[in-house]
Design a protein around this motif. Structure first.
Motif, PDB file in Angstrom:
ATOM      1  N   ILE A   1       6.692  -6.773   5.668  1.00 25.79           N
ATOM      2  CA  ILE A   1       7.922  -6.426   4.964  1.00 25.79           C
ATOM      3  C   ILE A   1       8.618  -7.697   4.493  1.00 25.79           C
ATOM      4  O   ILE A   1       8.400  -8.784   5.044  1.00 25.79           O
ATOM      5  CB  ILE A   1       8.884  -5.602   5.859  1.00 25.79           C
ATOM      6  CG1 ILE A   1       9.189  -6.371   7.153  1.00 25.79           C
ATOM      7  CG2 ILE A   1       8.312  -4.235   6.154  1.00 25.79           C
ATOM      8  CD1 ILE A   1      10.201  -5.664   8.042  1.00 25.79           C
TER       9      ILE A   1
ATOM     10  N   LYS B   1      -0.781  -5.225   1.474  1.00 22.88           N
ATOM     11  CA  LYS B   1       0.307  -4.279   1.334  1.00 22.88           C
ATOM     12  C   LYS B   1       1.597  -4.886   1.872  1.00 22.88           C
ATOM     13  O   LYS B   1       1.605  -5.509   2.923  1.00 22.88           O
ATOM     14  CB  LYS B   1      -0.013  -2.987   2.087  1.00 22.88           C
ATOM     15  CG  LYS B   1      -1.145  -2.177   1.473  1.00 22.88           C
ATOM     16  CD  LYS B   1      -1.341  -0.869   2.206  1.00 22.88           C
ATOM     17  CE  LYS B   1      -2.453  -0.028   1.559  1.00 22.88           C
ATOM     18  NZ  LYS B   1      -2.638   1.257   2.254  1.00 22.88           N
TER      19      LYS B   1
ATOM     20  N   ILE C   1       6.023  -4.075   2.034  1.00 16.28           N
ATOM     21  CA  ILE C   1       7.166  -3.205   1.771  1.00 16.28           C
ATOM     22  C   ILE C   1       8.403  -4.075   1.556  1.00 16.28           C
ATOM     23  O   ILE C   1       8.653  -5.026   2.324  1.00 16.28           O
ATOM     24  CB  ILE C   1       7.401  -2.233   2.940  1.00 16.28           C
ATOM     25  CG1 ILE C   1       6.174  -1.339   3.141  1.00 16.28           C
ATOM     26  CG2 ILE C   1       8.650  -1.382   2.702  1.00 16.28           C
ATOM     27  CD1 ILE C   1       6.250  -0.482   4.399  1.00 16.28           C
TER      28      ILE C   1
ATOM     29  N   ILE D   1      12.522  -4.132   1.311  1.00 18.20           N
ATOM     30  CA  ILE D   1      13.696  -3.355   1.689  1.00 18.20           C
ATOM     31  C   ILE D   1      14.965  -4.193   1.529  1.00 18.20           C
ATOM     32  O   ILE D   1      14.945  -5.417   1.704  1.00 18.20           O
ATOM     33  CB  ILE D   1      13.592  -2.825   3.133  1.00 18.20           C
ATOM     34  CG1 ILE D   1      13.421  -3.994   4.119  1.00 18.20           C
ATOM     35  CG2 ILE D   1      12.455  -1.840   3.279  1.00 18.20           C
ATOM     36  CD1 ILE D   1      13.429  -3.523   5.568  1.00 18.20           C
TER      37      ILE D   1
END
Length: 295
Positions: free
Chosen positions: A182, A238, A240, A242
């Protein structure tokens, strides 16, 4: 720069293992109108080098910002300032036509916890915040008066230069992109310059016998979140993004210079980087692909 004969433009690069110097030499190696050579400034033997057979000195040698140590301040001025001035003086005496000096965007200061939003315009005056930037600025001030009709002095103040096998902050960001699952979703803008776009720009300066101070950058500004995400996609990782981390990022950015260098805005206005010829050989996305995949 057009030679008076069919001889190629002879360019002397002032470092044997410089990232920018090596890439520029590789950039022109298949162009018959140019011929490059290297020499080292690591000892005093350079004073014996005959500059008279060269048309252009590309001065890229120096102590890099990432190596800055407080106890080496005098060495920074000796190498980044004094050596630059001595080389330019010697080049002028010996009939070199053009002297190109790689300075730095850091002559305008750095993004830090006190100022995380820096936009540099044509009206912005240099104001270095450390001895690295100050040594570069003093070098500029020492060589500009040497300019004449027959001795062109060109100064380049690039932002972060990146590309395959580059050093500094870019490979650190690339490492984060391959390790973190992330990442904060931050809105910022950074001026950056892909190495081959820089090489194309240096060629433009030589082709047109330019003089003065120049501020090249990529055509697009770079957002740190977008940069990390693009690297991750190229590497098939991958990630993410936020916004939940944003308050913490802003809080700690007021206490940590390093976070400001990642997430602050630090850019040249677009008009500062405009040039008579397009030197943007690669877009930002293309440059990341080439940097990360080498294709």
């Amino acid at each position: 720069m057009t030679p008076t004969t069919n001889e190629p433009v002879k360019i002397l690069i002032t470092a044997q293992n410089s990232y920018i110097g090596n890439n520029f030499s590789n950039w022109v190696k298949d162009k018959p109108q140019f011929e490059t050579a290297y020499f080292s400034c690591r000892d005093e033997k350079w004073v014996e080098t005959d500059f008279s057979k060269y048309d252009v000195i590309l001065h890229v040698a120096g102590i890099a910002h990432i190596e800055a140590k407080a106890n080496q301040e005098s060495l920074y001025y000796k190498v980044n300032r004094d050596l630059t001035i001595q080389l330019a003086q010697k080049a002028k005496r010996e009939g070199v036509k053009q002297f190109i000096f790689l300075s730095s965007m850091i002559v305008f200061g750095e993004s830090n916890r006190k100022n995380g939003n820096i936009v540099i315009t044509r009206n912005t005056q240099p104001s270095p915040s450390g001895f690295y930037g100050d040594s570069k600025l003093q070098a500029e001030q020492g060589i500009l008066p040497l300019h004449s009709e027959h001795f062109k002095v060109a100064i380049i103040r690039p932002p972060m230069v990146y590309g395959r096998n580059s050093k500094g902050n870019f490979p650190k960001l690339a490492a984060l992109a391959t390790k973190l699952p992330i990442f904060p979703k931050i809105e910022n803008q950074r001026s950056m310059l892909y190495i081959e776009n820089l090489c194309a720009f240096i060629q433009c300066l030589i082709d047109h016998q330019e003089h003065g101070i120049f501020h090249p950058q990529n055509e697009e500004y770079v957002n740190t979140t977008e940069l990390v995400g693009l690297i991750a996609r190229v590497q098939n990782k991958k990630m993410i993004f936020i916004k939940a981390f944003n308050p913490l990022v802003k809080l700690f950015s007021k206490r940590m210079d390093r976070l400001n260098k990642l997430f602050g805005t630090y850019k040249y206005s677009k008009e500062m980087s405009a040039y008579r010829k397009n030197y943007w050989v690669y877009s930002f996305k293309e440059s990341i692909w080439l940097t990360e995949r080498g294709q």
